[in-house]
Motif scaffolding. Structure first.
Motif, mmCIF file in Angstrom:
data_model
loop_
_atom_site.group_PDB
_atom_site.id
_atom_site.type_symbol
_atom_site.label_atom_id
_atom_site.label_comp_id
_atom_site.label_asym_id
_atom_site.label_seq_id
_atom_site.Cartn_x
_atom_site.Cartn_y
_atom_site.Cartn_z
ATOM 1 N N GLN A 71 0.677 -1.182 -0.165
ATOM 2 C CA GLN A 71 0.078 0.249 0.046
ATOM 3 C C GLN A 71 0.942 1.279 0.047
ATOM 4 O OE1 GLN A 71 -3.387 0.551 2.593
ATOM 5 N NE2 GLN A 71 -3.822 -1.870 2.502
ATOM 6 N N VAL A 72 2.251 1.083 0.418
ATOM 7 C CA VAL A 72 2.955 2.396 0.604
ATOM 8 C C VAL A 72 3.963 2.170 -0.473
ATOM 9 C CG1 VAL A 72 2.569 2.887 3.101
ATOM 10 C CG2 VAL A 72 4.419 1.181 2.368
ATOM 11 N N GLY A 73 3.738 1.491 -1.596
ATOM 12 C CA GLY A 73 4.520 1.504 -2.474
ATOM 13 C C GLY A 73 5.901 0.481 -2.490
ATOM 14 N N LEU A 74 5.825 -0.239 -1.620
ATOM 15 C CA LEU A 74 7.237 -1.128 -1.388
ATOM 16 C C LEU A 74 6.883 -2.536 -1.387
ATOM 17 C CD1 LEU A 74 8.430 0.998 1.991
ATOM 18 C CD2 LEU A 74 9.328 0.989 -0.458
ATOM 19 N N ILE B 68 -6.358 4.919 15.761
ATOM 20 C CA ILE B 68 -6.006 6.142 15.338
ATOM 21 C C ILE B 68 -4.394 6.039 14.862
ATOM 22 C CG2 ILE B 68 -5.359 8.485 16.723
ATOM 23 C CD1 ILE B 68 -7.715 7.741 18.663
ATOM 24 N N ILE B 69 -4.066 7.110 14.037
ATOM 25 C CA ILE B 69 -2.795 7.120 13.929
ATOM 26 C C ILE B 69 -2.512 8.695 14.083
ATOM 27 C CG2 ILE B 69 -0.946 7.101 11.866
ATOM 28 C CD1 ILE B 69 -2.287 4.943 10.797
ATOM 29 N N LEU B 70 -1.198 8.840 14.617
ATOM 30 C CA LEU B 70 -0.496 10.167 14.968
ATOM 31 C C LEU B 70 0.676 10.387 14.104
ATOM 32 C CD1 LEU B 70 -1.017 10.217 18.762
ATOM 33 C CD2 LEU B 70 -2.485 11.362 16.968
ATOM 34 N N ALA C 190 -3.153 5.487 1.295
ATOM 35 C CA ALA C 190 -3.113 4.196 2.035
ATOM 36 C C ALA C 190 -3.568 4.723 3.713
ATOM 37 C CB ALA C 190 -1.701 3.596 2.178
ATOM 38 N N MET C 191 -2.924 5.944 4.026
ATOM 39 C CA MET C 191 -3.538 6.093 5.487
ATOM 40 C C MET C 191 -4.910 6.627 5.798
ATOM 41 S SD MET C 191 -0.078 8.406 6.560
ATOM 42 C CE MET C 191 -0.411 8.608 8.256
ATOM 43 N N ILE C 192 -5.306 7.530 4.651
ATOM 44 C CA ILE C 192 -6.649 8.133 5.021
ATOM 45 C C ILE C 192 -7.734 7.816 3.935
ATOM 46 C CG2 ILE C 192 -5.387 10.031 6.229
ATOM 47 C CD1 ILE C 192 -5.827 11.858 3.964
ATOM 48 N N GLY C 193 -7.261 7.038 2.916
ATOM 49 C CA GLY C 193 -8.187 6.876 1.549
ATOM 50 C C GLY C 193 -9.441 6.017 2.176
ATOM 51 N N ALA C 194 -9.197 5.030 3.190
ATOM 52 C CA ALA C 194 -10.263 4.233 3.360
ATOM 53 C C ALA C 194 -11.334 5.086 4.541
ATOM 54 C CB ALA C 194 -10.178 2.688 3.797
ATOM 55 N N HIS C 195 -11.781 5.896 3.940
ATOM 56 C CA HIS C 195 -12.506 6.821 4.959
ATOM 57 C C HIS C 195 -13.278 6.235 6.081
ATOM 58 C CE1 HIS C 195 -13.927 10.949 6.079
ATOM 59 N NE2 HIS C 195 -15.215 10.334 6.680
#
Ligand SMILES: Nc1ncnc2c1ncn2[C@@H]1O[C@H](COP(=O)(O)OP(=O)(O)OP(=O)(O)O)[C@@H](O)[C@H]1O
Ligand SMILES: [Mg+2]
Length: 217
Positions: A120-123, A154-156, A175-180
């Motif tokens: 998901q992060v391109g790796l 929660i992600i900070l 990847a982080m916020i797409g899946a609202h």
């Protein structure tokens, strides 16, 4: 989880000025919020208070679930620090598996999560490379995958896209916020494109929230 901050003020023990003054905001469950503002305005300090890396001096910060029950962010949030730290001699996958293990995942599940979040992060395809040979931006993405693999609500994240080019930054952000609605994400950023993509923008200036411009929630 909904995030609430009420009247949060903070002065570093040996600091000469109040770094945060009466900071108050609400971030709805599943929303993404960007914290923006000039260098030294208190962004990392605010995120550190949210994540229990610094003790609160006054005010409250809470995570509230759908039932209205309050939680501490110490148990519900995972972190992407401004200075990324990975286990250098372990592989990218091993580093992400650490996040999954913190959620009680077994080895097979942790391995599957590592493959999924690294992709998901391109790796994709980089799972077995030792962390020490990764570039700064690649290491940053492994740290983001590790945070997502914990499945905490929660992600900070402190400047999570700071070392990434525009295209990679957009991929990681999706990847982080797409899946609202899946998780609540707070991102400290200097990048207007990142702030633009978030549901809510909190602007800090001299330790105060000055602007809710861009609020779309
Ligand atoms: N450990 C510390 N002791 C004393 N003062 C500190 C400490 N850490 C930060 N500060 C001060 O607090 C203020 C806010 O710092 P903070 O790191 O929160 O800013 P920031 O908005 O994250 O900046 P940047 O965009 O450069 O990361 C600054 O004036 C900084 O010098
Ligand atoms: Mg900072």
């Amino acid at each position: 989880m909904r995030l609430t901050a009420r009247d949060v003020s903070f002065t570093y023990p040996r600091g000469d000025h109040q770094v945060l003054s009466g900071v108050t905001f609400d971030i709805p469950d599943g929303a993404s919020a960007a914290i923006i503002g000039p260098s030294g305005s208190g962004k990392t300090t605010l995120l550190s208070l949210m994540g229990h890396l610094l003790p609160l001096q006054s005010g409250t910060i809470q995570a509230v679930d759908a039932d209205g029950t309050d939680h501490t962010l110490a148990d519900t949030a995972s972190w992407v620090l401004q200075t990324v730290s990975l286990l250098p001699d372990r592989t990218a996958a091993d580093n992400v598996m650490v996040g999954a293990y913190s959620d009680g995942a077994n080895r097979a599940d942790a391995r599957a999560r590592a493959r999924d979040y690294l992709a998901q992060v391109g790796l994709a395809g980089r799972e077995d490379e030792p962390a020490r040979i990764l570039s700064g931006g690649e290491a940053q993405r492994v740290a983001i995958a590790r945070a997502m693999a914990s499945h905490r609500p929660i992600i900070l994240a402190d400047e999570p896209t700071g070392q990434l080019d525009t295209t990679t930054s957009a991929t990681v952000l999706e990847a982080m916020i797409g899946a609202h609605g899946q998780r609540t994400v707070v991102i400290v950023t200097h990048d207007p494109a990142v702030a633009q993509r978030c549901d809510l923008v909190l602007e800090l200036r001299d330790g105060r929230i000055v602007d809710h411009a861009g609020a779309r929630v």
